[in-house]
Design a protein around this motif. Structure first.
Motif, PDB file in Angstrom:
ATOM      1  N   LEU A   8      37.210  47.090  37.664  1.00 58.34           N
ATOM      2  CA  LEU A   8      37.145  46.870  39.349  1.00 58.34           C
ATOM      3  C   LEU A   8      38.413  46.191  39.854  1.00 58.34           C
ATOM      4  O   LEU A   8      39.054  46.492  40.663  1.00 58.34           O
ATOM      5  N   SER A   9      38.978  45.163  39.035  1.00 52.08           N
ATOM      6  CA  SER A   9      40.285  44.369  39.382  1.00 52.08           C
ATOM      7  C   SER A   9      41.313  45.217  39.315  1.00 52.08           C
ATOM      8  O   SER A   9      42.226  45.431  40.252  1.00 52.08           O
ATOM      9  N   VAL A  10      41.506  46.042  38.180  1.00 51.49           N
ATOM     10  CA  VAL A  10      42.728  46.833  37.905  1.00 51.49           C
ATOM     11  C   VAL A  10      42.617  48.101  39.065  1.00 51.49           C
ATOM     12  O   VAL A  10      43.652  48.323  39.521  1.00 51.49           O
ATOM     13  N   LEU A  11      41.623  48.564  39.112  1.00 55.97           N
ATOM     14  CA  LEU A  11      41.455  49.686  40.197  1.00 55.97           C
ATOM     15  C   LEU A  11      41.672  49.199  41.482  1.00 55.97           C
ATOM     16  O   LEU A  11      42.444  49.928  42.270  1.00 55.97           O
ATOM     17  N   THR A  12      41.061  48.129  41.931  1.00 56.89           N
ATOM     18  CA  THR A  12      41.743  47.518  43.315  1.00 56.89           C
ATOM     19  C   THR A  12      43.010  47.230  43.182  1.00 56.89           C
ATOM     20  O   THR A  12      43.759  47.654  44.455  1.00 56.89           O
ATOM     21  N   ILE A  13      43.570  46.842  42.676  1.00 52.85           N
ATOM     22  CA  ILE A  13      45.416  46.527  42.586  1.00 52.85           C
ATOM     23  C   ILE A  13      46.000  47.832  42.693  1.00 52.85           C
ATOM     24  O   ILE A  13      46.886  48.032  43.356  1.00 52.85           O
TER      25      ILE A  13
END
Length: 195
Positions: A8-13
């Motif tokens: 989720l963090s990587v995809l958001t960035i």
């Protein structure tokens, strides 16, 4: 759950960086000049905010690197994502709220051949913004939120896995005889198998 947090963090960035990069190519401001009946000049996001495209590309690279780096670099990259998101947000809010003449000076100079801050200011009758600065503000906030999520949850992320490690296990190497493939691997690591 920890893989989901990392994803989720990587995809958001990644998505926020991609949206900001797309926004850099879109029209942010329309400029109407005094004494002309021509259509308004379109000013792209990259012209209004010169750092928009490079910071967006940095965010994309950061997101891709986050998926393979170790724990310490996760914190560093999360902090960088927060800084990039904050910088983009401040720049886009300035364009959205102020609609500054200096953001359109390049386009006006290119269209008229006249330069100088006062001359450009005198030529500009009206500046209107498009939705793209607002979209960029939302993307920048999402980018910073992805950075915060990275910093907060980085200690719980699983490791990158064996495929990214360069060291070899002595147990695995000692369990079978040393063959030609092992000699090539030794050369790749910088060891001389003939010594």
């Amino acid at each position: 759950m920890t893989r989901r947090l990392r994803s989720l963090s990587v995809l958001t960035i990644l998505v926020a960086g991609a949206v900001a990069l797309i926004a850099s190519t879109q029209t942010w401001l329309d400029v109407t000049l005094r004494g002309t009946t021509n259509a308004p000049l379109a000013v792209a996001g990259a012209a209004a905010v010169p750092l928009l495209a490079p910071l967006s590309l940095a965010a994309l690279a950061l997101a891709l690197a986050l998926s393979i780096v170790g724990r310490i670099l996760r914190y560093v990259f999360g902090g960088l994502a927060i800084a990039i998101g904050a910088s983009l947000a401040v720049a886009a809010v300035r364009i959205l709220v102020e609609q500054p003449v200096d953001a359109v000076a390049g386009a006006v100079t290119e269209a008229t051949g006249l330069a100088g801050a006062e001359t450009v200011r005198a030529l500009v009758a009206e500046i209107t913004s498009t939705p793209w600065p607002l979209i960029t503000v939302v993307a920048a906030i999402a980018l910073a939120a992805g950075g915060v999520a990275t910093v907060v949850t980085a200690h719980r992320w699983p490791g990158a896995g064996r495929r990214y490690r360069t060291e070899t296990s002595d147990v695995a190497a000692g369990s079978r005889p040393h063959d030609a493939i092992d000699s090539w691997d030794d050369l790749s690591r910088g060891d001389d198998p003939t010594a």
